[in-house]
Design a protein around this motif. Structure first.
Motif, short mmCIF file in Angstrom:
data_model
loop_
_atom_site.label_atom_id
_atom_site.label_comp_id
_atom_site.label_asym_id
_atom_site.label_seq_id
_atom_site.Cartn_x
_atom_site.Cartn_y
_atom_site.Cartn_z
N MET A 1 0.85 -1.19 0.00
CA MET A 1 0.00 0.00 0.00
C MET A 1 0.89 1.24 0.00
SD MET A 1 -3.03 1.02 2.71
CE MET A 1 -3.69 -0.64 2.69
N ARG A 2 0.52 2.26 -0.78
CA ARG A 2 1.28 3.51 -0.83
C ARG A 2 0.53 4.55 -0.01
NH1 ARG A 2 1.30 2.90 -7.27
NH2 ARG A 2 -0.84 2.46 -6.60
N ILE A 3 1.13 4.93 1.11
CA ILE A 3 0.48 5.80 2.10
C ILE A 3 1.18 7.15 2.15
CG2 ILE A 3 -0.17 6.05 4.52
CD1 ILE A 3 0.11 2.94 4.72
N ALA A 4 0.41 8.21 2.01
CA ALA A 4 0.94 9.56 2.19
C ALA A 4 0.32 10.17 3.45
CB ALA A 4 0.63 10.43 0.98
N ILE A 5 1.14 10.84 4.24
CA ILE A 5 0.68 11.51 5.46
C ILE A 5 0.97 12.99 5.31
CG2 ILE A 5 0.90 11.67 7.96
CD1 ILE A 5 2.06 8.79 7.89
N ILE A 6 -0.07 13.82 5.39
CA ILE A 6 0.10 15.27 5.34
C ILE A 6 -0.12 15.83 6.73
CG2 ILE A 6 -0.71 17.46 4.39
CD1 ILE A 6 -1.64 16.01 1.92
N GLN A 7 0.97 16.32 7.33
CA GLN A 7 0.89 16.90 8.66
C GLN A 7 0.58 18.39 8.56
OE1 GLN A 7 2.29 14.02 10.98
NE2 GLN A 7 0.32 14.88 11.53
N GLY A 8 0.33 19.04 9.70
CA GLY A 8 -0.09 20.43 9.70
C GLY A 8 1.03 21.43 9.41
N ALA A 9 0.63 22.70 9.34
CA ALA A 9 1.52 23.77 8.88
C ALA A 9 2.44 24.33 9.95
CB ALA A 9 0.66 24.92 8.33
N PHE A 10 2.25 23.94 11.23
CA PHE A 10 2.87 24.72 12.29
C PHE A 10 3.92 23.97 13.12
CE2 PHE A 10 -1.46 26.23 11.47
CZ PHE A 10 -1.16 27.48 10.98
N LEU A 11 4.02 22.66 12.96
CA LEU A 11 5.00 21.89 13.73
C LEU A 11 5.73 20.92 12.81
CD1 LEU A 11 2.94 21.12 16.95
CD2 LEU A 11 4.85 22.70 16.76
N PRO A 12 7.02 20.71 13.04
CA PRO A 12 7.80 19.82 12.17
C PRO A 12 7.71 18.36 12.57
CG PRO A 12 9.24 20.82 13.78
CD PRO A 12 7.87 21.39 14.03
N VAL A 13 8.17 17.50 11.68
CA VAL A 13 8.31 16.07 11.93
C VAL A 13 9.73 15.67 11.53
CG1 VAL A 13 7.53 13.77 11.24
CG2 VAL A 13 5.85 15.60 11.55
N PRO A 14 10.48 14.99 12.42
CA PRO A 14 10.12 14.48 13.75
C PRO A 14 9.63 15.60 14.69
CG PRO A 14 12.25 13.60 13.05
CD PRO A 14 11.89 14.67 12.08
N PRO A 15 8.88 15.22 15.73
CA PRO A 15 8.22 16.21 16.59
C PRO A 15 9.16 16.85 17.60
CG PRO A 15 7.69 14.00 17.34
CD PRO A 15 8.49 13.83 16.08
N VAL A 16 10.19 17.53 17.12
CA VAL A 16 11.19 18.13 18.00
C VAL A 16 10.65 19.37 18.70
CG1 VAL A 16 13.17 17.23 16.74
CG2 VAL A 16 12.15 19.40 16.02
N ARG A 17 9.48 19.85 18.26
CA ARG A 17 8.85 20.99 18.94
C ARG A 17 7.50 20.58 19.52
NH1 ARG A 17 8.83 26.25 15.30
NH2 ARG A 17 7.62 26.91 17.12
N GLY A 18 7.34 19.28 19.73
CA GLY A 18 6.11 18.78 20.33
C GLY A 18 5.01 18.58 19.30
N GLY A 19 3.81 18.37 19.83
CA GLY A 19 2.65 18.11 18.99
C GLY A 19 2.25 16.66 19.10
N ALA A 20 1.12 16.39 19.77
CA ALA A 20 0.68 15.01 19.97
C ALA A 20 0.37 14.33 18.65
CB ALA A 20 -0.55 14.98 20.88
N VAL A 21 -0.29 15.05 17.74
CA VAL A 21 -0.67 14.45 16.46
C VAL A 21 0.58 14.16 15.63
CG1 VAL A 21 -2.03 14.74 14.35
CG2 VAL A 21 -2.88 15.65 16.51
#
Length: 384
Positions: A1-21
């Motif tokens: 399966m080819r899965i794309a995840i679009i995260q929000g505009a305000f926090l980075p990934v990896p979550p070095v600035r937090g963000g539960a989602v």
């Protein structure tokens, strides 16, 4: 399966600035890759990470984002600009598009729209009726599913699905002795009820509940989701003369779990209208044996059972502070009961472990992308 995840505009990934989602989907993406799926994770750019890289089988694509503004109108506008960029960054061939952004489900139409898996992580405020062309509306708690049901017509209820949030890290055995520590982890914002907790702790001090210390972890600035400088100053004044330690934001899991492991009680007095959907911090605390004491909001009811692995208090009571103080005092003055509840709380690790929830997500994705007849990937059809 080819899965794309679009995260929000305000926090980075990896979550070095937090963000539960962000923390949840960072771990989920890596788990999906370990199961044999192709994963592309799109998120806000960060100075410490390249625009594109592949780590543990996940392709990370980072695009310009923004600091969180104090204005809700400006936030929605910035989210729109970011969502347009994120959609442009999507791979041409994709089977599932997971997103928790406000605008992405609205903008993705046609065949791509049918592949959208909307991750509803806050109480919806009328937007669900604009998402009825998507594949799935995922509620992260039964309470959120009920809220979605109220916003869409009965003939669209088949789009709604429930998959709980996981405990988003691996559990480690720590040689840490549990202390008389009352812990809060979260954004320092009025909707999280930090002021209620401080006032309740003051009542407990008057009742001479001895030896207990309150530790507060979380950001206070608007940019990081907090209530701002004025609210933080109010909290500081409330804590005057009490045994309160202000730790600030902690985004490193190895550091955070030590606080969870040493805490006797974890208190999360979220308020009515907070938008909380399925808070992650109480699950994290329970994973290390801290007994949760939470408000009576429905977002807690799927994983905290009052008197069985934690405690509720009536946040709608005329004397909310007194109700919280009473719930805390009952545990602080009954060590045997507290220890028993701690052992029950730890069981959250089994039902909400990363691999367990990842398989539930894959099963849910199959509502959008059924197993092809020639699919020989055993991980793709594992069910819980």
């Amino acid at each position: 399966m080819r899965i794309a995840i679009i995260q929000g505009a305000f926090l980075p990934v990896p979550p070095v600035r937090g963000g539960a989602v962000e923390k949840i989907w960072y771990r989920m993406g890596q788990e999906f890759a370990a199961m044999g799926h192709e994963v592309v994770h799109i998120s806000r750019s960060h100075a410490d990470f390249p625009a594109k890289e592949t780590v543990n089988g996940v392709s990370y694509v980072r695009i310009p984002g923004y600091e969180t503004p104090s204005s809700l109108l400006k936030l929605k506008f910035l989210d729109l600009l970011y969502s347009i960029r994120a959609i442009k960054a999507l791979p041409e061939k994709v089977d599932i598009i997971v997103t928790n952004t406000f605008w992405s489900p609205f903008l993705l139409r046609g065949e791509r729209g049918k592949k959208v898996y909307v991750d509803v992580q806050r109480v919806p405020k009328g937007q669900m009726k604009f998402y009825l062309h998507v594949g799935v509306l995922r509620g992260c708690s039964p309470a959120i599913c009920e809220a979605i049901i109220k916003e869409v017509a009965p003939e669209c209820h088949h789009l709604i699905s429930y998959v709980p949030n996981p405990v988003p890290f691996e559990i480690k055995t720590l040689p840490i002795r549990r202390e008389k520590t009352l812990l809060f982890v979260g954004r320092l914002h009025p909707e999280k009820g930090v002021h209620v907790l401080l006032n309740a702790f003051r009542l407990l001090a008057k009742e001479q509940v001895s030896g207990w210390k309150l530790k507060i972890i979380g950001p206070s600035s608007f940019e990081e989701g907090g209530g701002g400088a004025a609210y933080y100053q109010e909290l500081q004044q409330l804590s005057t003369g009490m045994n309160v330690e202000w730790i600030g934001p902690v985004f490193n899991d190895d550091v955070l779990i030590k606080y969870y492991a040493e805490a006797g009680i974890f208190c999360y007095p979220a308020q009515e209208g907070s938008g909380d959907a399925a808070p992650v911090a109480p699950r994290e605390a329970m994973a290390y044996g801290a007994v949760p004491v939470v408000s009576g909001l429905g977002c807690f009811h799927d994983f905290i059972q009052n008197g069985e692995n934690g405690a509720y208090y009536d946040h709608t009571a005329d004397d909310q502070v007194g109700a919280l103080a009473q719930a805390l005092s009952a545990l602080m003055n009954d060590e045997t009961r507290l220890n028993w509840l701690s052992k029950q709380a730890i069981k959250v690790n089994t039902e909400y472990a990363i691999p367990v929830i990842a398989r539930r997500f894959i099963d849910d994705f199959r509502k959008i992308y059924p197993v092809p007849k020639n699919d020989k990937n055993p991980s793709a059809s594992v069910s819980v």
